[in-house]
Design an enzyme around this catalytic site. Sequence first.
Site, PDB file in Angstrom:
ATOM      1  N   ASN A 115       0.841  -1.201   0.000  1.00  0.00           N
ATOM      2  CA  ASN A 115       0.000   0.000   0.000  1.00  0.00           C
ATOM      3  C   ASN A 115       0.872   1.245   0.000  1.00  0.00           C
ATOM      4  O   ASN A 115       1.975   1.255   0.537  1.00  0.00           O
ATOM      5  CB  ASN A 115      -0.968  -0.012   1.197  1.00  0.00           C
ATOM      6  CG  ASN A 115      -0.413   0.720   2.406  1.00  0.00           C
ATOM      7  OD1 ASN A 115      -0.432   1.961   2.464  1.00  0.00           O
ATOM      8  ND2 ASN A 115       0.125  -0.032   3.363  1.00  0.00           N
ATOM      9  N   PHE A 119      -1.237   8.337   4.331  1.00  0.00           N
ATOM     10  CA  PHE A 119      -1.951   9.042   5.413  1.00  0.00           C
ATOM     11  C   PHE A 119      -3.206   9.762   4.898  1.00  0.00           C
ATOM     12  O   PHE A 119      -3.429  10.939   5.172  1.00  0.00           O
ATOM     13  CB  PHE A 119      -1.045  10.079   6.109  1.00  0.00           C
ATOM     14  CG  PHE A 119       0.002   9.508   7.037  1.00  0.00           C
ATOM     15  CD1 PHE A 119       0.004   8.173   7.412  1.00  0.00           C
ATOM     16  CD2 PHE A 119       0.996  10.326   7.544  1.00  0.00           C
ATOM     17  CE1 PHE A 119       0.974   7.651   8.272  1.00  0.00           C
ATOM     18  CE2 PHE A 119       1.972   9.832   8.413  1.00  0.00           C
ATOM     19  CZ  PHE A 119       1.954   8.493   8.777  1.00  0.00           C
ATOM     20  N   SER A 181       6.045   5.211   8.447  1.00  0.00           N
ATOM     21  CA  SER A 181       5.393   4.901   7.178  1.00  0.00           C
ATOM     22  C   SER A 181       6.328   5.290   6.041  1.00  0.00           C
ATOM     23  O   SER A 181       6.927   6.362   6.060  1.00  0.00           O
ATOM     24  CB  SER A 181       4.094   5.686   7.034  1.00  0.00           C
ATOM     25  OG  SER A 181       3.652   5.643   5.692  1.00  0.00           O
ATOM     26  N   ASN A 183       5.360   6.032   3.132  1.00  0.00           N
ATOM     27  CA  ASN A 183       4.547   6.677   2.093  1.00  0.00           C
ATOM     28  C   ASN A 183       4.370   8.183   2.251  1.00  0.00           C
ATOM     29  O   ASN A 183       3.631   8.806   1.505  1.00  0.00           O
ATOM     30  CB  ASN A 183       3.170   6.001   2.026  1.00  0.00           C
ATOM     31  CG  ASN A 183       3.290   4.522   1.724  1.00  0.00           C
ATOM     32  OD1 ASN A 183       4.092   4.133   0.872  1.00  0.00           O
ATOM     33  ND2 ASN A 183       2.539   3.697   2.421  1.00  0.00           N
ATOM     34  N   THR A 184       5.050   8.770   3.238  1.00  0.00           N
ATOM     35  CA  THR A 184       5.065  10.229   3.396  1.00  0.00           C
ATOM     36  C   THR A 184       6.511  10.686   3.274  1.00  0.00           C
ATOM     37  O   THR A 184       7.356  10.264   4.071  1.00  0.00           O
ATOM     38  CB  THR A 184       4.476  10.649   4.757  1.00  0.00           C
ATOM     39  OG1 THR A 184       3.089  10.269   4.791  1.00  0.00           O
ATOM     40  CG2 THR A 184       4.589  12.138   4.977  1.00  0.00           C
ATOM     41  N   LYS A 221       6.148   3.770  16.766  1.00  0.00           N
ATOM     42  CA  LYS A 221       6.088   2.716  15.742  1.00  0.00           C
ATOM     43  C   LYS A 221       7.302   2.815  14.831  1.00  0.00           C
ATOM     44  O   LYS A 221       7.567   3.870  14.264  1.00  0.00           O
ATOM     45  CB  LYS A 221       4.790   2.835  14.931  1.00  0.00           C
ATOM     46  CG  LYS A 221       4.577   1.651  13.989  1.00  0.00           C
ATOM     47  CD  LYS A 221       3.138   1.563  13.511  1.00  0.00           C
ATOM     48  CE  LYS A 221       2.898   0.305  12.696  1.00  0.00           C
ATOM     49  NZ  LYS A 221       1.484   0.131  12.340  1.00  0.00           N
ATOM     50  N   ASN A 252       6.344  -1.459  11.258  1.00  0.00           N
ATOM     51  CA  ASN A 252       5.557  -0.948  10.136  1.00  0.00           C
ATOM     52  C   ASN A 252       5.827  -1.808   8.898  1.00  0.00           C
ATOM     53  O   ASN A 252       6.494  -2.838   8.979  1.00  0.00           O
ATOM     54  CB  ASN A 252       5.930   0.520   9.887  1.00  0.00           C
ATOM     55  CG  ASN A 252       4.738   1.341   9.414  1.00  0.00           C
ATOM     56  OD1 ASN A 252       3.985   0.915   8.548  1.00  0.00           O
ATOM     57  ND2 ASN A 252       4.561   2.531   9.974  1.00  0.00           N
TER      58      ASN A 252
END
Length: 363
Positions: A115, A119, A181, A183-184, A221, A252
């Site tokens: 994925n 966010f 994450s 993805n940021t 995390k 994560n």
Amino acid sequence: MKKDFNGYYGKFLQPASQYLNPELAHRVGVSAIKYGFFPSEKFTDPKVLDTNFLDSKLNNPLGIAAGFDKHGDAVNGLKNIGFSIIEVGSVTPEPQPGNPKPRVFRLPEDEAVINRYGFNSEGHDKVYKKICNIDKTLLDNCLLGINLGKNKVSENAVQDYTLGIKKFCDVADYFVINISSPNTPGLRSLQKKEELHELLTEINKTRNLVQSTKKIPLLLKLAPDLTIEEIKDIVSVITKKESKVDGLIISNTTIDRPLLINKTFPNETGGLSGRPLANKSTEMIRNVYKLTKGKIPIIGVGGVFTGQDAYEKILAGASAVQIYTAFIYHGPPVITKIKSELAELLERDGYKNVNEAVGKGVK
């Protein structure tokens, strides 16, 4: 709903859900749980699953990881189907749409998902209102965690996280600072020693200001892609008084692409979760448990599909376990499956509860 719900789910609902676009299937799943489409779990948690975590007594150690109920829509429903730990988010201060679609990809042959949601969040205000409307008496023996993220365009990460602490301090049972994450852009750099020290010091100052009566536990995390040196740096920060945390979530999603069977999506950008992450996250749990001498509680997450998977994480040092990808593929029946298998393993090895087994596999 059919009497044999697990059989019905496995035969009809699960295959049907896999025909839907993954993001649509995700939304449908959250709505189905929110509106009670799935029956409450009939399984009674055996005493051997009793778990003491963050000074709370739980009937079992199983939680739903952040990323499933991103906006706090299905908290009571998730409790009813058998989870003891429900983590909402990641929630960002301002609403944001996340990354362009498509941004979720199933790799069924690998029991994995990639994925790059980025966010997507309804923002603090809207999620807070939903959490306030939850009847907390229905969440007995259950922990509600709020996983905090930062806005993509924010210039001030520290402010984004401290705003989250201020906003949710009267409704959260624990907070998670998500700086892992993939993805940021730039988010994972907050795991670096100096940046992490500054971030956690400011967050702890805010906690001290807003939480006069009960201090809500703070969890961090971490990414599974950290080197052992980077992990040691993080441990040195989180064991200092001014920048300490009350727990860790390991781990994560990974940006690694181990040998995957699926040939369609392995090169998609994003975080990989599921079966291929299992050993990597368990090994990281073991390393961190050793480095912290077992003094910082850990939630283990990554590739948990069976009771054996959960047990391995507990033996490696996890006090509780979360699932995500197994739930995406197998739905509510997997909750009872994992718990009943875990109970058998604990009983087989002579443990009276989950806490007795934590870290027993670490030499």
